[in-house]
Design a protein around this motif. Structure first.
Motif, short mmCIF file in Angstrom:
data_model
loop_
_atom_site.label_atom_id
_atom_site.label_comp_id
_atom_site.label_asym_id
_atom_site.label_seq_id
_atom_site.Cartn_x
_atom_site.Cartn_y
_atom_site.Cartn_z
N UNK A 222 36.32 65.68 36.06
CA UNK A 222 35.86 66.02 34.72
C UNK A 222 34.38 66.37 34.77
N UNK A 223 34.03 67.47 34.14
CA UNK A 223 32.65 67.94 34.17
C UNK A 223 32.27 68.49 32.82
N UNK A 224 30.95 68.48 32.54
CA UNK A 224 30.47 69.00 31.27
C UNK A 224 30.78 70.49 31.14
N UNK A 225 30.82 71.18 32.26
CA UNK A 225 31.17 72.60 32.23
C UNK A 225 31.93 72.94 33.49
N UNK A 226 32.90 73.85 33.41
CA UNK A 226 33.63 74.24 34.61
C UNK A 226 32.73 75.04 35.55
N UNK A 227 33.07 75.02 36.81
CA UNK A 227 32.30 75.80 37.79
C UNK A 227 32.50 77.29 37.53
N UNK A 228 31.41 78.04 37.58
CA UNK A 228 31.49 79.49 37.47
C UNK A 228 32.20 80.04 38.71
N UNK A 229 33.13 80.99 38.54
CA UNK A 229 33.84 81.53 39.71
C UNK A 229 32.91 82.06 40.79
N UNK B 259 29.74 81.13 41.45
CA UNK B 259 29.10 79.99 42.11
C UNK B 259 30.08 79.33 43.08
N UNK B 260 31.31 79.14 42.60
CA UNK B 260 32.32 78.48 43.42
C UNK B 260 32.63 79.31 44.66
N UNK B 261 32.71 80.61 44.53
CA UNK B 261 33.00 81.47 45.68
C UNK B 261 31.91 81.34 46.74
N UNK C 189 27.75 69.58 43.70
CA UNK C 189 26.53 69.63 42.92
C UNK C 189 25.99 71.06 42.82
N UNK C 190 26.16 71.82 43.89
CA UNK C 190 25.67 73.21 43.89
C UNK C 190 26.35 74.05 42.82
N UNK C 191 27.63 73.75 42.54
CA UNK C 191 28.34 74.53 41.53
C UNK C 191 28.29 73.86 40.16
N UNK C 192 27.55 72.75 40.05
CA UNK C 192 27.25 72.17 38.75
C UNK C 192 28.25 71.21 38.17
N UNK C 193 29.20 70.71 38.99
CA UNK C 193 30.17 69.79 38.39
C UNK C 193 29.75 68.33 38.53
N UNK C 194 28.65 68.10 39.23
CA UNK C 194 28.10 66.76 39.35
C UNK C 194 26.62 66.88 39.64
N UNK C 195 25.90 65.77 39.54
CA UNK C 195 24.47 65.79 39.83
C UNK C 195 24.23 65.90 41.33
N UNK D 110 21.60 74.24 52.03
CA UNK D 110 20.40 74.77 51.36
C UNK D 110 20.60 76.24 51.01
N UNK D 111 21.24 77.00 51.90
CA UNK D 111 21.50 78.42 51.63
C UNK D 111 22.46 78.58 50.45
N UNK D 112 23.44 77.70 50.34
CA UNK D 112 24.37 77.74 49.21
C UNK D 112 23.62 77.51 47.90
N UNK D 113 22.76 76.51 47.89
CA UNK D 113 21.98 76.24 46.68
C UNK D 113 21.12 77.43 46.29
N UNK D 114 20.47 78.05 47.28
CA UNK D 114 19.61 79.20 47.01
C UNK D 114 20.43 80.36 46.44
N UNK D 115 21.61 80.60 47.02
CA UNK D 115 22.45 81.71 46.57
C UNK D 115 22.95 81.48 45.14
N UNK D 116 23.34 80.25 44.84
CA UNK D 116 23.81 79.94 43.49
C UNK D 116 22.68 80.12 42.48
N UNK D 117 21.46 79.69 42.84
CA UNK D 117 20.33 79.87 41.93
C UNK D 117 20.02 81.36 41.74
N UNK D 118 20.15 82.14 42.81
CA UNK D 118 19.92 83.58 42.71
C UNK D 118 20.95 84.22 41.78
N UNK D 119 22.21 83.81 41.90
CA UNK D 119 23.25 84.35 41.03
C UNK D 119 23.00 83.98 39.58
#
Length: 201
Positions: free
Chosen positions: A15-22, A24-26, A146-152, A171-180
């Motif tokens: 359960x999450x406040x918002x679902x993962x963006x496709x 971000x998840x990819x 956490x990178x896709x936002x479903x948890x802290x 770290x690269x995943x986090x950077x890419x998600x922030x860029x997106x």
């Protein structure tokens, strides 16, 4: 079971406040594949570039596909380029694989039969495996979630026992998600400005 499959299941099960963006998840799924390929010694890192090694059968169709798609000519591929290339549409591929394996079914949303259906997990060994890994606090799975936002974000010291190459991929995943996310915000601003022009504001 693979880290990517576990991540896909966790994003549907937790359960999450918002679902993962496709998108971000990819990106995160592509990172999870890279992490498993590092663990299987199919690739290593040279700086931020992926160096392919042997290509044994890994027993998972999507992970085998990932291994076969590695760039095998110098200067090889950066982690960032891998995430964007391999990640394109990857969440749909994992959703389709879960459905093919009987891990999910579809159900109608609400009482209206005209409403669209949504995928729902069924009890399966794959779901149990992902849940066990999640509840055990697996640091890699937690960081990807956490990178896709479903948890802290997990505590910094939770990755102390994780190898440097895996930390580099995370770290690269986090950077890419922030860029997106930055791209999405720019598009939202541009769209709002365009709408204002048409309204004469």
């Amino acid at each position: 079971m693979t880290t990517a499959t576990d991540l896909m299941i966790v994003t549907m099960d937790v359960r999450s406040a918002r679902p993962a963006e496709p998108g971000d998840l990819s990106l995160a799924l592509a990172g999870a594949e890279a992490i498993d390929l590092i663990g299987a010694e199919v690739l290593t890192l040279r700086g931020d570039h992926l160096l392919p090694g042997l290509q044994p059968a890994l027993g998972d169709g999507l992970l085998d596909e990932a291994a076969s798609s590695l760039v095998r000519q110098e200067p090889y591929e950066s982690i960032e380029d891998w995430l964007w290339r391999r990640g394109r549409g990857l969440s749909r591929a994992y959703l389709a694989a879960l459905e093919k394996d009987g891990g999910i079914t579809t159900r109608r949303r609400g009482w209206n039969p005209l409403r669209t259906t949504e995928p729902a997990l069924v009890d399966s060994p794959a779901r149990s495996h992902a849940a066990d890994r999640w509840h055990a606090g697996d640091p890699v799975l937690a960081a990807l979630a956490a990178a896709v936002g479903i948890t802290d974000q997990p505590a910094a010291d939770s990755l102390d026992a994780v190898s440097d190459p895996v930390v580099t991929v995370l770290a690269a995943v986090n950077d890419a998600v922030m860029e997106l996310e930055a791209v999405r915000q720019r598009q939202a601003v541009e769209n709002a400005a365009f709408d204002n022009v048409w309204r004469g504001e």
